[in-house]
Scaffold this active site. Structure first.
Site, PDB file in Angstrom:
ATOM      1  N   TYR A 105       0.867  -1.178   0.000  1.00 27.66           N
ATOM      2  CA  TYR A 105       0.000   0.000   0.000  1.00 27.66           C
ATOM      3  C   TYR A 105       0.903   1.227   0.000  1.00 27.66           C
ATOM      4  O   TYR A 105       1.398   1.668   1.038  1.00 27.66           O
ATOM      5  CB  TYR A 105      -0.933  -0.025   1.212  1.00 27.66           C
ATOM      6  CG  TYR A 105      -1.842   1.181   1.340  1.00 27.66           C
ATOM      7  CD1 TYR A 105      -2.420   1.758   0.228  1.00 27.66           C
ATOM      8  CD2 TYR A 105      -2.131   1.729   2.595  1.00 27.66           C
ATOM      9  CE1 TYR A 105      -3.252   2.865   0.335  1.00 27.66           C
ATOM     10  CE2 TYR A 105      -2.972   2.827   2.724  1.00 27.66           C
ATOM     11  CZ  TYR A 105      -3.518   3.387   1.594  1.00 27.66           C
ATOM     12  OH  TYR A 105      -4.341   4.486   1.709  1.00 27.66           O
ATOM     13  N   ASP A 144      -2.429  -1.309  -3.931  1.00 29.47           N
ATOM     14  CA  ASP A 144      -2.765   0.065  -4.270  1.00 29.47           C
ATOM     15  C   ASP A 144      -1.451   0.832  -4.315  1.00 29.47           C
ATOM     16  O   ASP A 144      -0.903   1.200  -3.280  1.00 29.47           O
ATOM     17  CB  ASP A 144      -3.712   0.624  -3.210  1.00 29.47           C
ATOM     18  CG  ASP A 144      -4.044   2.095  -3.426  1.00 29.47           C
ATOM     19  OD1 ASP A 144      -3.534   2.687  -4.391  1.00 29.47           O
ATOM     20  OD2 ASP A 144      -4.813   2.645  -2.617  1.00 29.47           O
ATOM     21  N   HIS A 243     -12.500   1.209  -3.961  1.00 31.88           N
ATOM     22  CA  HIS A 243     -11.699   0.445  -4.911  1.00 31.88           C
ATOM     23  C   HIS A 243     -12.446  -0.842  -5.246  1.00 31.88           C
ATOM     24  O   HIS A 243     -13.278  -1.314  -4.458  1.00 31.88           O
ATOM     25  CB  HIS A 243     -10.355   0.040  -4.307  1.00 31.88           C
ATOM     26  CG  HIS A 243      -9.434   1.173  -4.013  1.00 31.88           C
ATOM     27  ND1 HIS A 243      -8.254   1.387  -4.693  1.00 31.88           N
ATOM     28  CD2 HIS A 243      -9.481   2.145  -3.055  1.00 31.88           C
ATOM     29  CE1 HIS A 243      -7.630   2.428  -4.195  1.00 31.88           C
ATOM     30  NE2 HIS A 243      -8.345   2.917  -3.195  1.00 31.88           N
TER      31      HIS A 243
END
Length: 251
Positions: A105, A144, A243
């Site tokens: 992330y 991500d 998302h």
């Protein structure tokens, strides 16, 4: 094998929705989660057949990653072993005989790009970290990564040019990472497809499909790569987060 990556924007929140049913419907060997936003013991998941690994941020209700897998790893490692970057729970690495799986992330550069300098240092440290690993075996990076790499990867590229996630600096770092020996799995199969994995909660962005593709599976270009990319998907129909899940299928 089937790999899933999904920024859930709060695991406790999504568990109150249909996450368990959606998780089961994905029928994946590996499910990597970002932005879990929880501490140890704050949520439990009854997922028979899956090993569960978490990396929690020191700051409560912030960041965090997890990997849920049917296949027990050789080893589990949290963070990059760089003190400056290892207190926000942003990285988990699982090791298997033929590959490393990294759930990542990436830090957001933030409003007014207040964290851009930190982000740039993270990018360099991360690239060095994964390049050392790929000298040993194939590396799969997912998560991500908080950047839309090219104009095709977001709807409104002109108005977002200097905003977090689409600055020249962030895009350049993604180019550096790919050029160091990694393949963007989705773009390698679908070079001209416009499909997004994140939408703002503002302005009916999801209804208008004004999104960004910032969730990735990157696979290292090892000469004798035993895990070959068979397909890559973006599952827009999953609505539990801002998302949606992205998929890598290997031969």
């Amino acid at each position: 094998m089937k790999f899933i990556s999904w920024n859930v924007n709060g695991l406790r929140a999504i568990l109150k929705k249909d996450f368990i049913e959606e998780f089961n419907s994905l029928n994946a060997d590996f499910v990597c989660l970002q932005e879990t936003k929880m501490q140890e013991g704050q949520a439990t998941m009854d997922l028979p057949g899956y090993y569960q690994y978490f990396n929690y941020a020191e700051r409560k209700g912030y960041s965090g990653t997890a990997i849920l897998t049917r296949i027990k790893p050789i080893s589990v490692h949290l963070g990059m072993d760089v003190e400056e970057f290892d207190n926000e729970g942003r990285l988990i690495r699982l090791e298997y005989p033929d590959f490393f799986l990294i759930c990542c992330y990436t830090p957001n550069s933030g409003s007014e790009l207040k964290r851009l300098a930190y982000r740039m240092k993270w990018e360099d440290a991360f690239r060095n970290y994964v390049n050392k690993l790929k000298q040993q075996k194939t590396v799969i990076i997912c998560g991500d990564l908080n950047v839309a790499h090219e104009e095709i990867d977001l709807k409104n590229f002109k108005t977002n040019h200097h905003n977090a996630g689409f600055t020249d600096e962030e895009r350049s770092k993604m180019t550096e990472l790919l050029d160091s020996g990694f393949t963007d799995s989705f773009r390698s199969i679908y070079p001209d497809v416009r499909k997004y994995s994140w939408w703002s909660y503002r302005g009916h962005a999801r209804e208008n499909n004004a999104g960004w593709r910032i969730d990735y599976f990157l696979v290292s270009n090892n000469e004798e790569r035993k895990l070959k990319i068979k397909d890559a998907q973006i599952l827009n129909d999953y609505l539990g987060s801002d998302h949606c899940p992205v998929v890598l299928i290997t031969e």
